[in-house]
Design a protein around this motif. Sequence first.
Motif, PDB file in Angstrom:
ATOM      1  N   LYS A  85      -0.099   0.081   9.233  1.00 28.43           N
ATOM      2  CA  LYS A  85       1.178   0.209   8.507  1.00 28.43           C
ATOM      3  C   LYS A  85       1.034   1.228   7.401  1.00 28.43           C
ATOM      4  O   LYS A  85       1.881   2.096   7.215  1.00 28.43           O
ATOM      5  N   TYR A 109       3.048   4.581   6.690  1.00 26.30           N
ATOM      6  CA  TYR A 109       3.741   4.844   5.417  1.00 26.30           C
ATOM      7  C   TYR A 109       3.315   6.190   4.838  1.00 26.30           C
ATOM      8  O   TYR A 109       4.135   6.971   4.372  1.00 26.30           O
ATOM      9  N   GLU A 145       5.647   9.486   4.310  1.00 22.91           N
ATOM     10  CA  GLU A 145       5.780  10.080   2.980  1.00 22.91           C
ATOM     11  C   GLU A 145       5.425  11.576   3.028  1.00 22.91           C
ATOM     12  O   GLU A 145       6.090  12.398   2.404  1.00 22.91           O
ATOM     13  N   ILE A 171       2.125   4.287  -2.570  1.00 23.35           N
ATOM     14  CA  ILE A 171       2.624   3.852  -1.268  1.00 23.35           C
ATOM     15  C   ILE A 171       2.354   2.364  -1.064  1.00 23.35           C
ATOM     16  O   ILE A 171       1.304   1.855  -1.426  1.00 23.35           O
TER      17      ILE A 171
END
Length: 183
Positions: A21, A25, A29, A86
């Motif tokens: 995950k 992410y 980004e 993040i």
Amino acid sequence: MSDNSLKKWYVVRAVSGQENKVKTYIENEINRLNLGDYISQVLVPTEKVVQVRDGKKISKDKVYFPGYVMVEANLAGEIAHIIKSITGVIGFLGEVKGGDPVPLRMSEVNRMLGKVDELATNIDSMSIPFTIGETIKVIDGPFNGFNGTIEKINEEKRKLEVMVKIFGRKTPLELSFMQVEKV
């Protein structure tokens, strides 16, 4: 725009179990902020683990270093800060409070990346521990304790055709890799 030689590998600590995950992410980004020049690769080192469930072989990727995501980046300006903010990221490995993240040495990177390749090849050589003509012993099933000779190997089904002498007569048996052992 940026000089590739400035990129180094860093280890980002992530919430364990969320490695993939966190990788997603970070990648999202990068795309959103157009940081491809600064961050070239995000990697979760995994190893293939083969499990047998209900007689079916299931190959799963198991995270090799739980809680760690590797990032190849040039941490110029705000990059380190962006990565740290993040979701699921705890911080960088090796960073001193308030100090800069410490990059991995090239030898460590090669070892980790080499580990990934090595694991992938390891599985193949490990999957067939038998050769035709080899003598094996049956360790499971009605013919437990009998010795036999391997006649055929079915890699996909992980089965062996074994000639076993039963009451002086050769009888072919189909056995799984798990039901026999080397003599």
